[in-house]
Design a protein around this motif. Structure first.
Motif, PDB file in Angstrom:
ATOM      1  N   LEU A 162       0.828  -1.206   0.000  1.00 34.27           N
ATOM      2  CA  LEU A 162       0.000   0.000   0.000  1.00 34.27           C
ATOM      3  C   LEU A 162       0.864   1.259   0.000  1.00 34.27           C
ATOM      4  CD1 LEU A 162      -2.683  -1.244   2.539  1.00 34.27           C
ATOM      5  CD2 LEU A 162      -3.135  -0.643   0.150  1.00 34.27           C
ATOM      6  N   GLN A 163       1.976   1.208   0.745  1.00 31.24           N
ATOM      7  CA  GLN A 163       2.885   2.357   0.754  1.00 31.24           C
ATOM      8  C   GLN A 163       3.477   2.597  -0.629  1.00 31.24           C
ATOM      9  OE1 GLN A 163       5.989   2.580   3.739  1.00 31.24           O
ATOM     10  NE2 GLN A 163       4.723   4.123   4.734  1.00 31.24           N
ATOM     11  N   SER A 164       3.777   1.512  -1.334  1.00 26.62           N
ATOM     12  CA  SER A 164       4.357   1.639  -2.676  1.00 26.62           C
ATOM     13  C   SER A 164       3.362   2.270  -3.657  1.00 26.62           C
ATOM     14  CB  SER A 164       4.799   0.269  -3.202  1.00 26.62           C
ATOM     15  OG  SER A 164       3.677  -0.534  -3.529  1.00 26.62           O
ATOM     16  N   GLU A 165       2.082   2.212  -3.296  1.00 21.06           N
ATOM     17  CA  GLU A 165       1.034   2.832  -4.117  1.00 21.06           C
ATOM     18  C   GLU A 165       0.809   4.300  -3.742  1.00 21.06           C
ATOM     19  OE1 GLU A 165      -2.350   0.333  -3.461  1.00 21.06           O
ATOM     20  OE2 GLU A 165      -1.441  -1.412  -4.443  1.00 21.06           O
ATOM     21  N   GLY A 166       1.633   4.785  -2.788  1.00 20.01           N
ATOM     22  CA  GLY A 166       1.560   6.192  -2.412  1.00 20.01           C
ATOM     23  C   GLY A 166       0.586   6.502  -1.294  1.00 20.01           C
ATOM     24  N   LEU A 167       0.084   5.465  -0.627  1.00 19.08           N
ATOM     25  CA  LEU A 167      -0.873   5.667   0.457  1.00 19.08           C
ATOM     26  C   LEU A 167      -0.149   5.794   1.795  1.00 19.08           C
ATOM     27  CD1 LEU A 167      -3.537   3.012  -0.606  1.00 19.08           C
ATOM     28  CD2 LEU A 167      -3.752   5.503  -0.808  1.00 19.08           C
ATOM     29  N   ARG A 168      -0.737   6.581   2.689  1.00 17.54           N
ATOM     30  CA  ARG A 168      -0.218   6.694   4.054  1.00 17.54           C
ATOM     31  C   ARG A 168      -0.898   5.617   4.893  1.00 17.54           C
ATOM     32  NH1 ARG A 168      -1.742  12.916   4.355  1.00 17.54           N
ATOM     33  NH2 ARG A 168      -3.425  11.955   3.157  1.00 17.54           N
ATOM     34  N   VAL A 169      -0.095   4.726   5.449  1.00 16.45           N
ATOM     35  CA  VAL A 169      -0.627   3.517   6.091  1.00 16.45           C
ATOM     36  C   VAL A 169      -0.215   3.460   7.557  1.00 16.45           C
ATOM     37  CG1 VAL A 169      -0.867   1.009   5.900  1.00 16.45           C
ATOM     38  CG2 VAL A 169      -0.300   2.362   3.863  1.00 16.45           C
ATOM     39  N   GLY A 170      -1.163   3.099   8.425  1.00 10.92           N
ATOM     40  CA  GLY A 170      -0.878   2.882   9.833  1.00 10.92           C
ATOM     41  C   GLY A 170      -1.311   1.487  10.249  1.00 10.92           C
ATOM     42  N   ILE A 171      -0.619   0.925  11.227  1.00 11.64           N
ATOM     43  CA  ILE A 171      -0.935  -0.411  11.727  1.00 11.64           C
ATOM     44  C   ILE A 171      -1.380  -0.315  13.178  1.00 11.64           C
ATOM     45  CG2 ILE A 171      -0.034  -2.718  12.251  1.00 11.64           C
ATOM     46  CD1 ILE A 171       2.053  -2.246  10.014  1.00 11.64           C
ATOM     47  N   MET A 172      -2.540  -0.906  13.477  1.00 11.18           N
ATOM     48  CA  MET A 172      -2.997  -1.013  14.854  1.00 11.18           C
ATOM     49  C   MET A 172      -2.519  -2.359  15.384  1.00 11.18           C
ATOM     50  SD  MET A 172      -6.821  -0.545  16.450  1.00 11.18           S
ATOM     51  CE  MET A 172      -6.977   1.121  15.842  1.00 11.18           C
ATOM     52  N   SER A 173      -1.466  -2.315  16.197  1.00  8.05           N
ATOM     53  CA  SER A 173      -0.810  -3.541  16.639  1.00  8.05           C
ATOM     54  C   SER A 173      -1.202  -3.890  18.072  1.00  8.05           C
ATOM     55  CB  SER A 173       0.707  -3.378  16.553  1.00  8.05           C
ATOM     56  OG  SER A 173       1.137  -2.399  17.485  1.00  8.05           O
ATOM     57  N   THR A 174      -0.670  -5.008  18.554  1.00  5.90           N
ATOM     58  CA  THR A 174      -0.823  -5.399  19.959  1.00  5.90           C
ATOM     59  C   THR A 174       0.573  -5.660  20.529  1.00  5.90           C
ATOM     60  OG1 THR A 174      -1.145  -7.705  19.272  1.00  5.90           O
ATOM     61  CG2 THR A 174      -3.129  -6.397  19.701  1.00  5.90           C
ATOM     62  N   VAL A 175       0.649  -5.757  21.840  1.00  5.33           N
ATOM     63  CA  VAL A 175       1.934  -6.010  22.504  1.00  5.33           C
ATOM     64  C   VAL A 175       2.622  -7.233  21.898  1.00  5.33           C
ATOM     65  CG1 VAL A 175       2.972  -6.746  24.694  1.00  5.33           C
ATOM     66  CG2 VAL A 175       1.281  -4.903  24.682  1.00  5.33           C
ATOM     67  N   GLN A 176       1.825  -8.260  21.596  1.00  3.61           N
ATOM     68  CA  GLN A 176       2.374  -9.534  21.132  1.00  3.61           C
ATOM     69  C   GLN A 176       2.937  -9.477  19.708  1.00  3.61           C
ATOM     70  OE1 GLN A 176      -0.436  -9.165  22.859  1.00  3.61           O
ATOM     71  NE2 GLN A 176      -0.010 -10.358  24.707  1.00  3.61           N
ATOM     72  N   THR A 177       2.561  -8.441  18.928  1.00  4.37           N
ATOM     73  CA  THR A 177       2.944  -8.452  17.510  1.00  4.37           C
ATOM     74  C   THR A 177       3.829  -7.277  17.094  1.00  4.37           C
ATOM     75  OG1 THR A 177       0.878  -7.296  16.979  1.00  4.37           O
ATOM     76  CG2 THR A 177       0.865  -9.706  16.792  1.00  4.37           C
ATOM     77  N   GLU A 178       4.148  -6.391  18.007  1.00  2.00           N
ATOM     78  CA  GLU A 178       4.915  -5.190  17.652  1.00  2.00           C
ATOM     79  C   GLU A 178       6.238  -5.520  16.950  1.00  2.00           C
ATOM     80  OE1 GLU A 178       4.512  -1.407  20.286  1.00  2.00           O
ATOM     81  OE2 GLU A 178       4.659  -3.124  21.641  1.00  2.00           O
ATOM     82  N   LYS A 179       6.832  -6.641  17.327  1.00  2.04           N
ATOM     83  CA  LYS A 179       8.153  -7.004  16.774  1.00  2.04           C
ATOM     84  C   LYS A 179       8.111  -7.208  15.253  1.00  2.04           C
ATOM     85  CE  LYS A 179       7.338 -11.891  17.879  1.00  2.04           C
ATOM     86  NZ  LYS A 179       7.756 -13.040  18.723  1.00  2.04           N
ATOM     87  N   TYR A 180       6.920  -7.500  14.715  1.00  4.30           N
ATOM     88  CA  TYR A 180       6.805  -7.756  13.273  1.00  4.30           C
ATOM     89  C   TYR A 180       6.768  -6.461  12.458  1.00  4.30           C
ATOM     90  CZ  TYR A 180       5.588 -12.568  14.533  1.00  4.30           C
ATOM     91  OH  TYR A 180       5.601 -13.848  15.041  1.00  4.30           O
ATOM     92  N   TYR A 181       6.599  -5.316  13.134  1.00  2.00           N
ATOM     93  CA  TYR A 181       6.342  -4.066  12.427  1.00  2.00           C
ATOM     94  C   TYR A 181       7.457  -3.038  12.600  1.00  2.00           C
ATOM     95  CZ  TYR A 181       1.640  -6.115  12.762  1.00  2.00           C
ATOM     96  OH  TYR A 181       0.559  -6.954  12.708  1.00  2.00           O
ATOM     97  N   GLU A 182       8.648  -3.495  12.841  1.00  2.00           N
ATOM     98  CA  GLU A 182       9.768  -2.583  13.068  1.00  2.00           C
ATOM     99  C   GLU A 182       9.953  -1.650  11.875  1.00  2.00           C
ATOM    100  OE1 GLU A 182      14.471  -2.903  14.241  1.00  2.00           O
ATOM    101  OE2 GLU A 182      13.160  -4.579  14.761  1.00  2.00           O
ATOM    102  N   GLY A 183      10.070  -0.354  12.171  1.00  4.03           N
ATOM    103  CA  GLY A 183      10.269   0.630  11.114  1.00  4.03           C
ATOM    104  C   GLY A 183       8.995   1.083  10.434  1.00  4.03           C
ATOM    105  N   LYS A 184       7.854   0.541  10.860  1.00  3.04           N
ATOM    106  CA  LYS A 184       6.562   0.900  10.265  1.00  3.04           C
ATOM    107  C   LYS A 184       5.773   1.803  11.219  1.00  3.04           C
ATOM    108  CE  LYS A 184       6.251  -3.304   7.464  1.00  3.04           C
ATOM    109  NZ  LYS A 184       7.693  -3.595   7.580  1.00  3.04           N
ATOM    110  N   THR A 185       4.808   2.535  10.669  1.00  2.00           N
ATOM    111  CA  THR A 185       3.980   3.430  11.483  1.00  2.00           C
ATOM    112  C   THR A 185       2.924   2.604  12.219  1.00  2.00           C
ATOM    113  OG1 THR A 185       4.285   5.213   9.882  1.00  2.00           O
ATOM    114  CG2 THR A 185       2.473   5.448  11.454  1.00  2.00           C
ATOM    115  N   THR A 186       3.074   2.485  13.512  1.00  4.09           N
ATOM    116  CA  THR A 186       2.151   1.657  14.295  1.00  4.09           C
ATOM    117  C   THR A 186       1.683   2.399  15.546  1.00  4.09           C
ATOM    118  OG1 THR A 186       3.852   0.637  15.668  1.00  4.09           O
ATOM    119  CG2 THR A 186       3.349  -0.461  13.591  1.00  4.09           C
ATOM    120  N   ILE A 187       0.512   1.998  16.025  1.00  2.12           N
ATOM    121  CA  ILE A 187       0.051   2.362  17.362  1.00  2.12           C
ATOM    122  C   ILE A 187      -0.298   1.058  18.059  1.00  2.12           C
ATOM    123  CG2 ILE A 187      -1.713   3.505  18.764  1.00  2.12           C
ATOM    124  CD1 ILE A 187      -1.999   5.600  16.601  1.00  2.12           C
ATOM    125  N   CYS A 188       0.318   0.824  19.212  1.00  2.00           N
ATOM    126  CA  CYS A 188       0.006  -0.398  19.968  1.00  2.00           C
ATOM    127  C   CYS A 188      -1.271  -0.167  20.759  1.00  2.00           C
ATOM    128  CB  CYS A 188       1.156  -0.752  20.901  1.00  2.00           C
ATOM    129  SG  CYS A 188       0.846  -2.259  21.845  1.00  2.00           S
TER     130      CYS A 188
END
Length: 352
Positions: A269-295
């Motif tokens: 989605l980012q490669s398509e020029g979209l601004r993307v956010g991830i709603m993560s959980t404590v258990q999954t934050e490690k998968y999203y390193e360097g990405k825009t996330t809110i736990c």
């Protein structure tokens, strides 16, 4: 152009009630005005439930459809008798256990509650909140207070005064800022008019909680599969709710599988020029390193997720996101209510 109201904003600690502010707010209610106040679930936009003109102001301020019934808030169980025809033994038992608290019961109404409140139904939704500011206001007003969530209809419900200010500044007479709400999603709504207690909207009191008291309980089919043909007995059954400006995509499956798929879709989605956010959980934050996330919280402690859910959806909007990629959670207990809200907020669900 719509005339703006002067909105007074006051701060109050629920553990240290200011009687003068409560008196001022009660005067507004009794004069037919509208006051926003905190509850343990979300903030409510309140008006005298027995004053149709005041109730109309709620619908106007929120942009709420008139066929979406309102919840009536009381401060003591004894006030039920004036509003409803009968209180079944099962409702008495639930009130004993969970009132004050995040539980709304549907009961057959008396004529004192008009069709404005009930959307023409012969039933009414009644709740006795736990928050001390809410209780103080209802007591001082000496009136039942109609109070849906204090947001623009369709947007995420407000769990902080800043959310209310964003949506309703200039549309209400007073906002009482009582800090962040505790549970963060609206009350459980349960229909007590039939043989089987039926949950119309899941919330802080779970199906398991109800079964513990009554031995049995079921979900309304509308929770499983929504339909535009449903006559809404409860707020949130018919209309799309809780939606941020960004498009929400919900991912269901095992946590690890979900996280890996979200990380992949994020890049696409980012490669398509979209601004993307991830709603993560404590258990999954490690998968999203360097990405825009809110736990959002901890999967093993669903209250941490429910209390942050609506706030985080609004925060993504403030960040200017186009798309929010959200993980599903286990639908047991409070998770059912969380998934109900996420399901209504999302425009697409991907099964991983």
């Amino acid at each position: 152009m719509e005339e703006k109201i002067h909105t007074k904003i006051v701060r109050m600690d629920s553990e240290n009630i200011d009687p003068e502010i409560i008196k001022e707010a009660a005067i507004i209610i009794n004069k037919g005005g509208i006051v926003v106040f905190p509850t343990e679930t979300v903030y409510g936009i309140g008006a005298d439930a027995l004053n149709d003109e005041a109730v109309d102001k709620i619908f106007k301020a929120k942009g709420r459809p008139q066929d979406n019934p309102l919840i009536v808030h009381i401060a003591d169980v004894s006030e039920l008798d004036a509003l409803v025809k009968e209180v079944p033994e099962s409702a008495d038992k639930l009130a004993d256990k969970y009132w004050p608290g995040p539980l709304t019961m549907i009961l057959y109404k008396k004529d004192i509650l008009s069709d404005k409140i009930t959307a023409g139904l012969d039933t009414a939704a009644i709740r006795l909140p736990k928050n001390q500011i809410a209780l103080a206001l209802i007591r001082e007003s000496k009136k039942p207070i109609a109070a849906p969530s204090a947001n623009t209809s369709g947007k995420p419900s407000p769990t902080e005064a800043s959310h209310v200010i964003e949506d309703l500044m200039g549309k209400v007479d007073m906002i009482i800022d009582g800090g962040s709400t505790n549970i963060g999603i609206e009350s459980t709504v349960i229909d007590m008019t039939g043989d089987m207690p039926t949950i119309l909207r899941p919330g802080g009191i779970t199906k398991e909680d109800v079964e513990e008291v009554l031995g049995r309980c079921e979900y309304d089919p509308a929770i499983i599969k929504s339909s535009e043909k449903i006559v809404p007995k409860s707020p949130g059954q018919k209309y799309r709710h809780y939606s941020p400006k960004a498009r929400v995509v919900l991912y269901k499956g095992k946590a690890e599988d979900i996280a890996q798929r979200i990380a992949k879709d994020y890049e696409k989605l980012q490669s398509e020029g979209l601004r993307v956010g991830i709603m993560s959980t404590v258990q999954t934050e490690k998968y999203y390193e360097g990405k825009t996330t809110i736990c959002c919280g901890d999967r093993t402690k669903p209250l941490t997720i429910s209390s942050n859910l609506f706030k985080d959806l609004r925060n993504f909007d403030r960040m200017g996101m186009d798309v929010i990629l959200s993980e599903a959670v286990d639908e047991q207990g409070l998770g059912k209510a969380i998934m109900n809200r996420l399901g209504k907020a999302s425009s697409e669900t991907i099964i991983v």
